[in-house]
Design a protein around this motif. Structure first.
Motif, PDB file in Angstrom:
ATOM      1  N   UNK A   1     -16.861   5.323   8.392  1.00 40.86           N
ATOM      2  CA  UNK A   1     -16.505   6.751   8.394  1.00 40.86           C
ATOM      3  C   UNK A   1     -17.759   7.526   8.053  1.00 40.86           C
ATOM      4  N   UNK A   2     -18.351   8.166   9.012  1.00 38.87           N
ATOM      5  CA  UNK A   2     -19.565   8.928   8.746  1.00 38.87           C
ATOM      6  C   UNK A   2     -19.241  10.179   7.950  1.00 38.87           C
ATOM      7  N   UNK A   3     -20.278  10.728   7.354  1.00 35.39           N
ATOM      8  CA  UNK A   3     -20.127  11.997   6.638  1.00 35.39           C
ATOM      9  C   UNK A   3     -19.222  11.869   5.415  1.00 35.39           C
ATOM     10  N   UNK A   4     -19.344  10.739   4.702  1.00 28.99           N
ATOM     11  CA  UNK A   4     -18.537  10.534   3.501  1.00 28.99           C
ATOM     12  C   UNK A   4     -19.007  11.479   2.406  1.00 28.99           C
ATOM     13  N   UNK A   5     -18.069  12.201   1.853  1.00 24.25           N
ATOM     14  CA  UNK A   5     -18.369  13.192   0.826  1.00 24.25           C
ATOM     15  C   UNK A   5     -18.120  12.663  -0.583  1.00 24.25           C
ATOM     16  N   UNK A   6     -17.155  11.732  -0.698  1.00 24.02           N
ATOM     17  CA  UNK A   6     -16.736  11.282  -2.021  1.00 24.02           C
ATOM     18  C   UNK A   6     -16.054   9.926  -1.905  1.00 24.02           C
ATOM     19  N   UNK A   7     -16.285   9.057  -2.893  1.00 23.24           N
ATOM     20  CA  UNK A   7     -15.606   7.765  -2.976  1.00 23.24           C
ATOM     21  C   UNK A   7     -14.750   7.781  -4.234  1.00 23.24           C
ATOM     22  N   UNK A   8     -13.462   7.563  -4.069  1.00 23.16           N
ATOM     23  CA  UNK A   8     -12.530   7.575  -5.201  1.00 23.16           C
ATOM     24  C   UNK A   8     -12.010   6.166  -5.428  1.00 23.16           C
ATOM     25  N   UNK A   9     -12.192   5.664  -6.645  1.00 29.71           N
ATOM     26  CA  UNK A   9     -11.671   4.352  -7.028  1.00 29.71           C
ATOM     27  C   UNK A   9     -10.301   4.523  -7.678  1.00 29.71           C
ATOM     28  N   UNK A  10      -9.427   3.545  -7.460  1.00 29.23           N
ATOM     29  CA  UNK A  10      -8.142   3.565  -8.163  1.00 29.23           C
ATOM     30  C   UNK A  10      -8.371   3.523  -9.670  1.00 29.23           C
ATOM     31  N   UNK A  11      -7.581   4.332 -10.403  1.00 31.96           N
ATOM     32  CA  UNK A  11      -7.611   4.284 -11.871  1.00 31.96           C
ATOM     33  C   UNK A  11      -6.204   4.003 -12.366  1.00 31.96           C
TER      34      UNK A  11
ATOM     35  N   UNK B   1      -9.801  14.782   5.434  1.00 37.92           N
ATOM     36  CA  UNK B   1      -9.321  13.411   5.610  1.00 37.92           C
ATOM     37  C   UNK B   1      -9.762  12.530   4.447  1.00 37.92           C
ATOM     38  N   UNK B   2      -8.853  11.655   4.014  1.00 36.57           N
ATOM     39  CA  UNK B   2      -9.177  10.620   3.039  1.00 36.57           C
ATOM     40  C   UNK B   2      -8.689   9.293   3.578  1.00 36.57           C
ATOM     41  N   UNK B   3      -9.545   8.272   3.571  1.00 34.35           N
ATOM     42  CA  UNK B   3      -9.185   6.957   4.085  1.00 34.35           C
ATOM     43  C   UNK B   3      -9.066   5.990   2.917  1.00 34.35           C
ATOM     44  N   UNK B   4      -7.858   5.457   2.714  1.00 31.45           N
ATOM     45  CA  UNK B   4      -7.598   4.532   1.617  1.00 31.45           C
ATOM     46  C   UNK B   4      -7.546   3.111   2.164  1.00 31.45           C
ATOM     47  N   UNK B   5      -8.341   2.232   1.575  1.00 30.54           N
ATOM     48  CA  UNK B   5      -8.403   0.834   2.011  1.00 30.54           C
ATOM     49  C   UNK B   5      -7.437   0.019   1.151  1.00 30.54           C
ATOM     50  N   UNK B   6      -6.344  -0.409   1.756  1.00 27.76           N
ATOM     51  CA  UNK B   6      -5.372  -1.226   1.024  1.00 27.76           C
ATOM     52  C   UNK B   6      -5.844  -2.666   0.942  1.00 27.76           C
TER      53      UNK B   6
ATOM     54  N   UNK C   1     -10.220   1.593  -2.721  1.00 30.50           N
ATOM     55  CA  UNK C   1     -11.120   2.740  -2.657  1.00 30.50           C
ATOM     56  C   UNK C   1     -10.592   3.720  -1.618  1.00 30.50           C
ATOM     57  N   UNK C   2     -10.778   5.015  -1.882  1.00 24.85           N
ATOM     58  CA  UNK C   2     -10.478   6.038  -0.895  1.00 24.85           C
ATOM     59  C   UNK C   2     -11.757   6.801  -0.584  1.00 24.85           C
ATOM     60  N   UNK C   3     -12.061   6.906   0.711  1.00 28.12           N
ATOM     61  CA  UNK C   3     -13.252   7.597   1.174  1.00 28.12           C
ATOM     62  C   UNK C   3     -12.840   8.963   1.703  1.00 28.12           C
TER      63      UNK C   3
ATOM     64  N   UNK D   1     -13.893  -0.873  11.126  1.00 29.76           N
ATOM     65  CA  UNK D   1     -12.842  -1.528  10.364  1.00 29.76           C
ATOM     66  C   UNK D   1     -13.019  -3.035  10.521  1.00 29.76           C
ATOM     67  N   UNK D   2     -12.992  -3.756   9.405  1.00 29.83           N
ATOM     68  CA  UNK D   2     -13.192  -5.197   9.456  1.00 29.83           C
ATOM     69  C   UNK D   2     -11.890  -5.899   9.838  1.00 29.83           C
ATOM     70  N   UNK D   3     -12.017  -7.154  10.247  1.00 34.52           N
ATOM     71  CA  UNK D   3     -10.842  -7.913  10.660  1.00 34.52           C
ATOM     72  C   UNK D   3      -9.853  -8.070   9.501  1.00 34.52           C
ATOM     73  N   UNK D   4      -8.580  -8.124   9.856  1.00 37.68           N
ATOM     74  CA  UNK D   4      -7.493  -8.293   8.890  1.00 37.68           C
ATOM     75  C   UNK D   4      -7.527  -7.230   7.791  1.00 37.68           C
ATOM     76  N   UNK D   5      -7.780  -5.995   8.204  1.00 37.19           N
ATOM     77  CA  UNK D   5      -7.811  -4.876   7.265  1.00 37.19           C
ATOM     78  C   UNK D   5      -6.640  -3.939   7.508  1.00 37.19           C
ATOM     79  N   UNK D   6      -6.179  -3.322   6.426  1.00 40.02           N
ATOM     80  CA  UNK D   6      -5.133  -2.300   6.496  1.00 40.02           C
ATOM     81  C   UNK D   6      -5.632  -1.068   5.763  1.00 40.02           C
ATOM     82  N   UNK D   7      -5.640   0.071   6.460  1.00 44.73           N
ATOM     83  CA  UNK D   7      -6.088   1.323   5.838  1.00 44.73           C
ATOM     84  C   UNK D   7      -5.062   2.418   6.102  1.00 44.73           C
ATOM     85  N   UNK D   8      -5.074   3.421   5.236  1.00 38.75           N
ATOM     86  CA  UNK D   8      -4.197   4.587   5.375  1.00 38.75           C
ATOM     87  C   UNK D   8      -5.065   5.832   5.365  1.00 38.75           C
ATOM     88  N   UNK D   9      -4.799   6.716   6.297  1.00 39.87           N
ATOM     89  CA  UNK D   9      -5.527   7.982   6.358  1.00 39.87           C
ATOM     90  C   UNK D   9      -4.578   9.106   5.970  1.00 39.87           C
TER      91      UNK D   9
END
Length: 294
Positions: free
Chosen positions: A1-11, A197-202, A217-219, A231-239
């Motif tokens: 995802x180009x132009x990433x502004x922020x990386x949010x980690x689960x807390x 847009x925020x992309x969450x990697x499950x 992480x959410x980008x 997107x890498x193989x066997x990945x699930x993401x939510x936008x």
């Protein structure tokens, strides 16, 4: 995802005898589009002595979206709904001027071993609908748009995107999309999105500009139209994303509003137990934390 502004980690966050991974709100990013809370529940294994029990509690000024990957939750609310949600289905509850609900392990599972895994989401209401009458809708998994393209399985859980529309009755311009890929490949989908847009990697991983990002992480992008990533193989993401509101939202416990007076009124009414009760779940409730009468 180009132009990433922020990386949010689960807390870790406690929602009442149950820990979740919180993504939103974040100190540097309170909302993404109209999404104001995103919690990742589990995965967790519960034995016969432990159950998922979120006691009756109130909401105003928002809609909640529950989406499960595994397990089952019994929803009950103060407008008379009692319904079990299972994986792949959507519970969409709009609080408006006020609703009370509980979420519990169904009775038939309480004395057995079970698993629970899913997403709990809040979406702020547009200002002119903050005091609308409360509503509840259940959408079956067969009603949610699904399609496959170049080895990627897409699911439009809520909102509008990719020239499709979900049956979840949202009140603002938004989208919640699931992507599952069996192979590593580059995706360029910004032309189908809008707003923030925020992309969450499950599970799995996402790569952008030579950087690899993993699960939990959410980008957040600066511009949804620049939504390109590998997107890498066997990945699930939510936008998650959509058009942001022009007005700031106040968050106080389970209450969301543009006007602090609405929140103060809700706090007083909940302390006095003036909200309608949840049918068949009236014996317990969650008190407002640290509430003091003035």
């Amino acid at each position: 995802m180009s132009n990433i502004n922020l990386i949010i980690e689960e807390r870790a966050a406690d929602i009442g005898k149950f820990l979740v991974g919180r993504l939103l709100p974040f100190r540097q990013k309170r909302m993404v589009g109209p999404f104001i809370y995103i919690d990742h529940m589990g995965p967790v294994k519960l034995n016969e002595r432990n159950n998922f029990d979120v006691l009756p509690h109130p909401h105003i000024g928002l809609s909640t979206l529950t989406f499960l990957f595994e397990g089952s939750i019994m929803h009950r609310d103060s407008i008379g709904n009692a319904l079990e949600i299972k994986p792949g289905e959507v519970n969409w509850m709009t609080a408006g001027k006020g609703i009370v609900h509980s979420e519990r392990t169904p009775e038939y599972l309480r004395d057995s071993e079970k698993h629970l895994h899913g997403l709990q989401i809040w979406v702020a209401l547009p200002q002119h609908l903050e005091e609308m009458n409360p509503e509840f809708f259940h959408i079956s998994k067969h009603e949610i748009p699904e399609w496959e393209e170049d080895g990627v399985a897409y699911k439009l859980i809520a909102g509008e995107a990719f020239n499709r529309k979900s049956k979840v009755p949202v009140y603002s311009k938004l989208y919640m999309i699931e992507l599952k890929s069996t192979k590593t490949q580059k995706l360029s989908i910004g032309q189908y999105l809008y707003g923030e847009s925020g992309l969450y990697i499950l599970e799995g991983a996402v790569e952008s500009d030579g950087n690899v990002y993993g699960s939990k992480q959410m980008l957040v992008t600066k511009d949804s139209h620049l939504c390109e990533f590998t997107i890498h193989e066997n990945s699930t993401v939510y936008i998650f994303g959509g058009e942001p509101f022009s007005e700031e939202r106040i968050i106080d416990w389970n209450f969301v509003a543009t006007d602090k007076a609405l929140i103060e009124k809700a706090k007083i009414n909940w302390d006095a137990q003036l909200f309608d009760k949840v049918k068949d779940d009236q014996e317990e409730f969650i008190p407002y934390p640290n509430f003091r009468k003035k």
